[in-house]
Design a protein around this motif. Structure first.
Motif, PDB file in Angstrom:
ATOM      1  N   VAL A  72      59.119  43.462  40.952  1.00  0.00           N
ATOM      2  CA  VAL A  72      57.951  41.923  40.911  1.00  0.00           C
ATOM      3  C   VAL A  72      57.377  42.191  42.694  1.00  0.00           C
ATOM      4  CG1 VAL A  72      59.126  40.227  42.302  1.00  0.00           C
ATOM      5  CG2 VAL A  72      60.224  41.691  41.293  1.00  0.00           C
ATOM      6  N   VAL A  73      56.281  41.678  41.830  1.00  0.00           N
ATOM      7  CA  VAL A  73      54.950  41.447  43.167  1.00  0.00           C
ATOM      8  C   VAL A  73      55.067  40.011  43.844  1.00  0.00           C
ATOM      9  CG1 VAL A  73      52.670  41.926  43.226  1.00  0.00           C
ATOM     10  CG2 VAL A  73      54.024  43.004  41.578  1.00  0.00           C
ATOM     11  N   LYS A  74      54.555  39.707  45.150  1.00  0.00           N
ATOM     12  CA  LYS A  74      54.611  38.059  45.503  1.00  0.00           C
ATOM     13  C   LYS A  74      53.557  37.627  45.784  1.00  0.00           C
ATOM     14  CE  LYS A  74      59.957  38.434  45.889  1.00  0.00           C
ATOM     15  NZ  LYS A  74      60.627  37.714  46.976  1.00  0.00           N
ATOM     16  N   PRO A  75      52.710  37.500  45.138  1.00  0.00           N
ATOM     17  CA  PRO A  75      51.521  37.565  45.941  1.00  0.00           C
ATOM     18  C   PRO A  75      50.945  36.134  46.980  1.00  0.00           C
ATOM     19  CG  PRO A  75      51.222  36.723  44.193  1.00  0.00           C
ATOM     20  CD  PRO A  75      52.143  37.642  44.582  1.00  0.00           C
ATOM     21  N   ARG A  76      49.895  35.860  48.148  1.00  0.00           N
ATOM     22  CA  ARG A  76      50.144  35.177  49.226  1.00  0.00           C
ATOM     23  C   ARG A  76      49.325  34.022  48.936  1.00  0.00           C
ATOM     24  NH1 ARG A  76      47.456  36.389  53.959  1.00  0.00           N
ATOM     25  NH2 ARG A  76      46.522  36.944  52.768  1.00  0.00           N
ATOM     26  N   ASN A  77      48.072  34.575  48.135  1.00  0.00           N
ATOM     27  CA  ASN A  77      47.371  33.294  47.570  1.00  0.00           C
ATOM     28  C   ASN A  77      46.426  33.988  46.113  1.00  0.00           C
ATOM     29  OD1 ASN A  77      44.922  35.407  47.619  1.00  0.00           O
ATOM     30  ND2 ASN A  77      45.547  34.785  50.496  1.00  0.00           N
ATOM     31  N   ALA A  78      45.579  33.008  45.525  1.00  0.00           N
ATOM     32  CA  ALA A  78      45.422  32.913  43.945  1.00  0.00           C
ATOM     33  C   ALA A  78      44.264  34.781  44.626  1.00  0.00           C
ATOM     34  CB  ALA A  78      43.826  32.040  43.592  1.00  0.00           C
ATOM     35  N   GLU A  79      43.654  34.895  45.974  1.00  0.00           N
ATOM     36  CA  GLU A  79      42.572  36.119  45.275  1.00  0.00           C
ATOM     37  C   GLU A  79      43.731  37.139  44.985  1.00  0.00           C
ATOM     38  OE1 GLU A  79      42.304  33.615  47.433  1.00  0.00           O
ATOM     39  OE2 GLU A  79      40.469  32.626  46.958  1.00  0.00           O
ATOM     40  N   GLU A  80      44.630  37.910  45.521  1.00  0.00           N
ATOM     41  CA  GLU A  80      45.851  38.376  45.654  1.00  0.00           C
ATOM     42  C   GLU A  80      46.158  38.197  44.472  1.00  0.00           C
ATOM     43  OE1 GLU A  80      47.898  38.865  50.436  1.00  0.00           O
ATOM     44  OE2 GLU A  80      48.856  38.074  48.363  1.00  0.00           O
ATOM     45  N   VAL A  81      46.474  37.279  43.281  1.00  0.00           N
ATOM     46  CA  VAL A  81      46.526  37.222  41.754  1.00  0.00           C
ATOM     47  C   VAL A  81      45.455  37.874  41.308  1.00  0.00           C
ATOM     48  CG1 VAL A  81      47.760  35.658  40.036  1.00  0.00           C
ATOM     49  CG2 VAL A  81      48.302  34.942  42.174  1.00  0.00           C
ATOM     50  N   SER A  82      44.583  37.205  41.371  1.00  0.00           N
ATOM     51  CA  SER A  82      43.753  38.283  40.804  1.00  0.00           C
ATOM     52  C   SER A  82      43.461  39.349  41.121  1.00  0.00           C
ATOM     53  CB  SER A  82      42.320  37.276  41.518  1.00  0.00           C
ATOM     54  OG  SER A  82      41.144  38.620  40.966  1.00  0.00           O
ATOM     55  N   GLU A  83      43.787  40.035  42.113  1.00  0.00           N
ATOM     56  CA  GLU A  83      43.842  41.364  42.541  1.00  0.00           C
ATOM     57  C   GLU A  83      44.216  42.372  41.254  1.00  0.00           C
ATOM     58  OE1 GLU A  83      41.182  43.322  43.482  1.00  0.00           O
ATOM     59  OE2 GLU A  83      40.148  41.508  44.158  1.00  0.00           O
ATOM     60  N   ILE A  84      45.862  41.425  41.648  1.00  0.00           N
ATOM     61  CA  ILE A  84      47.014  41.948  40.582  1.00  0.00           C
ATOM     62  C   ILE A  84      46.503  42.058  39.076  1.00  0.00           C
ATOM     63  CG2 ILE A  84      49.844  41.878  39.410  1.00  0.00           C
ATOM     64  CD1 ILE A  84      49.554  40.174  42.831  1.00  0.00           C
ATOM     65  N   LEU A  85      45.777  40.528  38.568  1.00  0.00           N
ATOM     66  CA  LEU A  85      45.527  40.990  36.811  1.00  0.00           C
ATOM     67  C   LEU A  85      44.021  41.619  36.902  1.00  0.00           C
ATOM     68  CD1 LEU A  85      45.494  36.877  36.722  1.00  0.00           C
ATOM     69  CD2 LEU A  85      47.633  38.752  35.604  1.00  0.00           C
ATOM     70  N   LYS A  86      43.677  42.153  37.723  1.00  0.00           N
ATOM     71  CA  LYS A  86      42.848  43.230  37.214  1.00  0.00           C
ATOM     72  C   LYS A  86      43.252  44.314  37.354  1.00  0.00           C
ATOM     73  CE  LYS A  86      38.657  40.707  39.364  1.00  0.00           C
ATOM     74  NZ  LYS A  86      37.847  40.295  40.871  1.00  0.00           N
ATOM     75  N   LEU A  87      44.668  44.492  38.757  1.00  0.00           N
ATOM     76  CA  LEU A  87      44.571  45.815  38.185  1.00  0.00           C
ATOM     77  C   LEU A  87      45.996  46.597  37.232  1.00  0.00           C
ATOM     78  CD1 LEU A  87      46.853  47.703  40.730  1.00  0.00           C
ATOM     79  CD2 LEU A  87      48.366  46.802  38.572  1.00  0.00           C
TER      80      LEU A  87
END
Lengths: 458, 458
Positions: B47-62
């Protein structure tokens, strides 16, 4: 166009419904785009008038076989050249498909694409119902209204056309006939292809029929013209009205000099002589009492904001005269018009946009008449003919307006769409990835790029 | 999950915001889907809990680099398993992104995806504004409400969530962050990707923020319970109300026995003892006078249609109690529930659907409780546990309901969506070409099929 193609077209729709020859097709080549912006139409076109979705399908299949461009055409009231046949091909006029049935029990109109907005308004009214939006020219066709997701003045309260469409019958460029949605208030079965078709400006499919939600009519209307000495005060009044819990059907802004000249041009008189800057509000309420109360509140707010004496028009005749004059400003300006913009920003940022436009007028030494749907942030800015100006001069000025609108969180087009004349601007002012996705979607729907092939994308 | 992936995730969102281990992830695996329908969740998830869209973006790239499925998660209030991690991968919980700002001047809420519906309602109310729809569970997150284009009871007058969304920030599966629309009442710049994202159930992008239009609050509310001896008379009253020009916020239908048992289960008493079949109407009007007038008209219509004595609740407490009981019918039924359907037909065809369901109940010898949003044709039909029934028995019955709904011009899902559990039904009941287009769109947005990869499509 090759005779064998014309002959195949005749065998699909019948002898009488394929029109060729420069004289006879003349009325099908252009729309209401200001002439200086209009692309040139090909004269090597056939106008084809199908009677139903099946015939549309046959025409599109034929077009795929021959790699022939197809240009769907509604009422020709667009302002961005979206229906102009810029290449040799088929003009697909939906005018024969114009039946509207109203289902009172489901509050739905089932309207064929070639019925007009006037037809729809009348069909609803005939059974005591009401189609809330009013996106301008009543000669617009239903198909075009949907294809362009038309807006108009009443969007303040009612939103744009999209909100009222519950189903469409659409013929895909590859010939399949799809029914998306229906007489359905809710539908979540997969991706919403219907909303993708709405606003796709005749590039993803030919809309042949629509199911449109109607509403019970608000009982009473009033139109109020509120004069201000000062533009800034007029525009600051708009959010003040919302904040008091009032939701007019429409809030328009006009310059008095412009609206007076338009009235004169029409042989009419503009009823409100005070102030240089005026708001026009349309109210619709359920009862006389509610209307009276709303009028009173609005007049109070406006006076607090420094307005002069408001003019309240309650008779239908006087209201219609005011709106007629307002809606003819475009026609009045048209002879000297180069382009009409419809940049849209968050409503409270409109004042800043107008100030920037004033500033640009001074910088470029040109008069830029503005008016528009200030209640929803949608401003019509007019680029007028100036001696010695080149296309590049207009482009430069337009670009400055667009940049400012984007900077304010806005969009280059709130209602007119992209069509032919805004393609380069779309490319410039939207995200590259968004554009890439749109182009990829176009390829999925229209692999041979036959449907309105040079519209929307540069 | 491989330790290096977990460690990369930690480096994106911070040590504390990656959760692994069967005990700790338990609360993130399921939603409100009836247990017999729920797919099994993989336990090999982080379970990953990003704080903003940039973190979401990094997670999706990974996720793209590792070919790892990502399951976006909001409030977990869905009913079709759309957020269940059916494979090993990442649960992307947006719960830390929960800020709401209200811009009163533009009548817009700017809401992060992890804010709840309750947060939005409160934020609007705090500044004297109002978010008209009310799609059920107030623990639902904004991201989920949009991803599923939530509906609810009030859609009769206000329409579904889609109508109120003016902009979204969305992270594409490939990592790009797009802003589509904004605080804009109108926007026609190219195809409407925003409306494609809305209702795509977390398969085309991760919604991280939304701009949502608020309205001035209607001043006064009333809730009326109208009892009928006869179901047919109750349902025929619905179009009669519309035809008199009335537009309630909600029109619900309930069986008295079911709502009484639900009340009892909650330790409450259902206030209306007459009739076996009841309509619940919620009215919202601008003034006491308008409310009184609307109530009076409705009571007259109902009496003309043969109702028993209506019960008008005006106090907020009593109204809330009625709606609380109504909204808990689902929880009351849940222990013995196998599936809850949300088939939707044109409102005036609902009676015919209910009659068909009664008939099916007799044919299959099972009780099929129905209630729902009859004002918008959206019926909740419950398949209850029966001894000795197999999955195939339920499938057969459900198929008969779906076929009937389609035959009546309806859809298999008006509000719950497809998620995991309706994929085969989507395949069966929508046009093959439409499904092909949807799948192709999915491939454009998500070439490696990492985002909610086994949802919507079979």
């Amino acid at each position: 166009m090759r005779e064998e193609i014309v002959s195949e077209l005749r065998s699909i729709v019948g002898e009488d419904w394929v029109i060729t020859g420069e004289d006879r097709i003349q009325g099908y080549l252009y729309d209401e785009t200001p002439p200086p912006m209009l692309p040139e139409a090909s004269k090597d076109v056939a106008v084809v008038k199908p009677r139903n979705a099946e015939e549309v399908s046959e025409i599109l299949k034929l077009a795929n076989r021959y790699g022939l461009p197809v240009f769907p055409r509604g009422g020709g009231t667009g302002l961005v050249g979206a229906c102009v046949p810029t290449m040799s091909g088929i003009i697909l006029s939906l005018e024969r498909m114009n039946i509207i049935k109203v289902d009172r029990e489901n509050l739905m109109a089932e309207a064929e694409a070639g019925a007009t907005l006037a037809d729809l308004l009348k069909a609803a009214e005939d059974v005591g119902l009401f189609f809330p939006p009013h996106p301008g020219d009543e000669g617009a066709h239903i198909g075009g209204l949907l294809a362009c997701n038309a807006g108009g003045a009443r969007a303040v309260k009612t939103g744009v056309i999209r909100n009222y469409v519950k189903g469409v019958e659409v013929v895909l460029p590859t010939g399949e006939i799809l029914t998306l949605g229906g007489k359905l208030v809710k539908n979540n079965a997969g991706y919403d292809l219907m909303h993708l078709i709405i606003g796709s400006e005749g590039t993803l499919g030919v809309i042949t029929k629509a199911w449109i939600r109607l509403y019970p009519r608000e009982a009473v209307n009033a139109t109020i013209v509120i004069p201000f000495e000062d533009r800034e005060m007029a525009l600051k009044t708009v959010p003040a009205i919302f904040q008091e819990g009032l939701m007019p059907l429409a809030i328009e802004y006009v310059e008095k000099s412009l609206v007076e000249k338009t009235a004169q041009h029409l042989g009419l008189t503009w009823p409100c002589r005070d102030g240089d800057h005026q708001l026009i509000l349309i109210l619709a309420e359920a009862s006389e009492a509610a209307l009276y109360e709303a009028c009173e509140k609005i007049v109070n707010i406006c006076e607090k904001m420094g307005s002069l004496e408001p003019l309240v028009a309650e008779s239908r005749g006087e209201q219609e005269r005011i709106l007629k004059i307002r809606s003819e400003i475009y026609s009045f300006l048209k002879p000297n018009l180069v382009d009409i913009l419809d940049t849209t920003v968050p409503p409270a940022q409109l004042l800043e946009l107008i100030k920037a436009v004033e500033e640009l007028g001074r910088k470029y030494n040109t008069y830029l008449p503005v008016f528009g749907h200030v209640g929803d942030g949608n401003l019509h800015i007019h680029l007028m003919r100036e001696d010695g100006w080149t296309k590049e001069d207009y482009d430069r000025l337009r670009d400055e307006v667009y940049r400012k609108a984007i900077e304010l969180g806005g969009t280059i087009t709130g209602e007119h769409g992209i069509g032919y004349i805004r393609r380069r601007s779309l490319e410039k002012y939207i995200d590259k990835k968004a554009l890439e996705l749109m182009r990829a979607i176009k390829r999925i729907f229209d692999p041979n790029n036959i449907l309105n092939p040079d519209k929307v994308f540069p």
